[in-house]
Structure formats: structure tokens, C-alpha cells
Write an enzyme that holds these catalytic residues in place. Sequence first.
Site, short mmCIF file in Angstrom:
data_model
loop_
_atom_site.label_atom_id
_atom_site.label_comp_id
_atom_site.label_asym_id
_atom_site.label_seq_id
_atom_site.Cartn_x
_atom_site.Cartn_y
_atom_site.Cartn_z
N SER A 1 0.85 -1.19 0.00
CA SER A 1 0.00 0.00 0.00
C SER A 1 0.89 1.26 0.00
CB SER A 1 -0.97 -0.05 1.18
OG SER A 1 -2.03 0.85 1.00
N ASP A 19 -9.58 -5.59 -4.44
CA ASP A 19 -8.71 -4.61 -3.79
C ASP A 19 -9.24 -3.19 -3.93
OD1 ASP A 19 -6.38 -3.38 -2.71
OD2 ASP A 19 -5.09 -4.84 -3.71
N HIS A 25 -7.35 -6.09 -0.13
CA HIS A 25 -6.12 -5.29 0.00
C HIS A 25 -5.01 -6.02 0.74
CE1 HIS A 25 -4.16 -1.45 -0.43
NE2 HIS A 25 -4.05 -1.24 0.86
#
Length: 304
Positions: free
Chosen positions: A108, A248, A275
Site C-alpha cells: 500500500s 482490492d 487489500h
Amino acid sequence: MVETREGFSPYGESRTWYRVTGDLGSGRLPLVVAHGGPGCTHDYVDSFKDLAAGGRAVVHYDQIGNGRSTHLREKSPDFWTVNFFLGEMEALLAHLGIAGRYALLGQSWGGMLGAEHAVRQPAGLRGLIIANSPASMPLWVAGASKLRAELPAEVEETLDRHENAGTTDHPDYVAATDIFYARHVCRIQPYPAEVQRTFDAMADDPTVYHAMNGPNEFHVIGTLKDWSVIDRLPQIAVPALVLRGAHDEATEECVQPYLDMIADVRGHVFADSSHMPHVEERADCMRVVEGFLSGLESPPATGD
């Protein structure tokens, strides 16, 4: 039993907590794991320590402002910059003595940081793994808007109403946010303990997250709201692996520039993940990542 050791790396007047799982002297390419947020902790990406079972050292750390590293609640938003966190990473690599040879996995925000690191072409970087990361925040927000539109109408209305009113700490808004998270952040409910530890830590000190991102994953009003690395991606000169989940919040559109513009790149989508494939499809994620890292260690093929 794989050995572990913990310590602190100095960075200015602050200290970065780190943990090494495995032996940095084993000869295998060490992997450094940069967590997301900005403002998370290493806990939710702890599973990557599984890769140490094959003799590879895996380094986790808490970025300054978070977890077990120095907290700086008094700092204003302009203190928290990409360059600050790049400097912290470089200090850690030097402290551990691995700046001359390492691979980097960023999840991320950590992948955004990893891309920023890689475009500077550090001499010791051998490979980059970008996991669940956007190439630009405007693309991230556009993707999140599409995902929000798929929520039940009353949930989207609650989100819009409280964002417009500036009441994003209202319990109804938080509950609506949780519905989005259960679809697009982590589909394992309730959250596994290591994921919950990260969310609890962020709730205890949201300084970095609020400054750079905003109140949640899809209402981005912090200093990163205009960030992009797209125009610099051709400068990445090492092999790259780009990962995302089929569900995601890092949508296909916000990840695609990595696949289009990095010269030596491959991608992988985890069909049953959002995610956090490293949590949602842990074993398969470790297999994919280890396959990529092992390829970096293999000698190049030679012709007859």
C-alpha cells in the site's frame, strides 16, 4: 526455530524499531518490508516473516510516528513527507549493513514509498515488490469512488453526508466505513489479530495517517492527495513484481501504470483477496513472492 532479533536504528533525534527474522549473513537476498498507511505498523504485514523459513532474512520495521518507533504527535502535517520516510529507510539499510544488496517489498503506502526509493536507482536494490499500491493518489481516489458507488445506497449516503458535514468521527460514519473495509481492505472478518493490532495502534495515534492521508482509506484529504510517481516510473531499473487482490481498494486502473511503465515487470492478481493477500491468501502470496525473490538470486541463463 528461525532466529529473530530486534533493535533500533537512529534517524535524527528519533529511533526506528526493527526486527530481523533470519540471518542477514546467510548469503540469501534479504527482504525489507515497508508497511502501509502512512501511519500503520508492521503488525498487519507480519506474515512476510514466513519467507525466512527458507533461509532468507526478512526485515520488518515501524516507520517513525508509529508502532514501537518514536512518536511525534506534536508535529504539523508539513513535517511528514515522502523524503522524510525515504531518509528513514536509507538510515535503516545502512544501520543493518545491507545497503549494498537487498530487495524491498512495500505494501500500500509502503509500495508508493518503494517506488519513490527505486526511481532514485539506489545501487544496492536488487528487486522491488509493489503490493496493493497506487501509482497516483488521484487514480486511487477515482477507483475508490467507483467502489463506493457499489455500496448499498444508504451506506453511500451516510458517507457523503458526514464527509460534507466534516463529522467523519461520527459512529454512523465509522460503521459505514467498516462496510467498505470488509469488502475492499480485508475480507476476513473479524480481522485476524495482527491486522486488528495495526488498526488499534492507528486509533491510538493517528497523527501520520490523518496528516498524509485523511480519516480513512477513501476520503483522501491529506498532504498525499495529489501524489503521483507515474512520470518517473521508467527510471526504475530493477525487476519488479506488482501484486493486487481482485477485490482490492487498489483498483486495476491505479495499479496499471506500474505494469505499463516499468521496463522489467510482472503482475499477479489474487482472486480471493482484497487489500491484504498476505493475510487473505497467505500461503499463495508467500509462494508468489518467494518465486520472484528466488529468481533474483538465480544466475542468468547462458547460451551454448
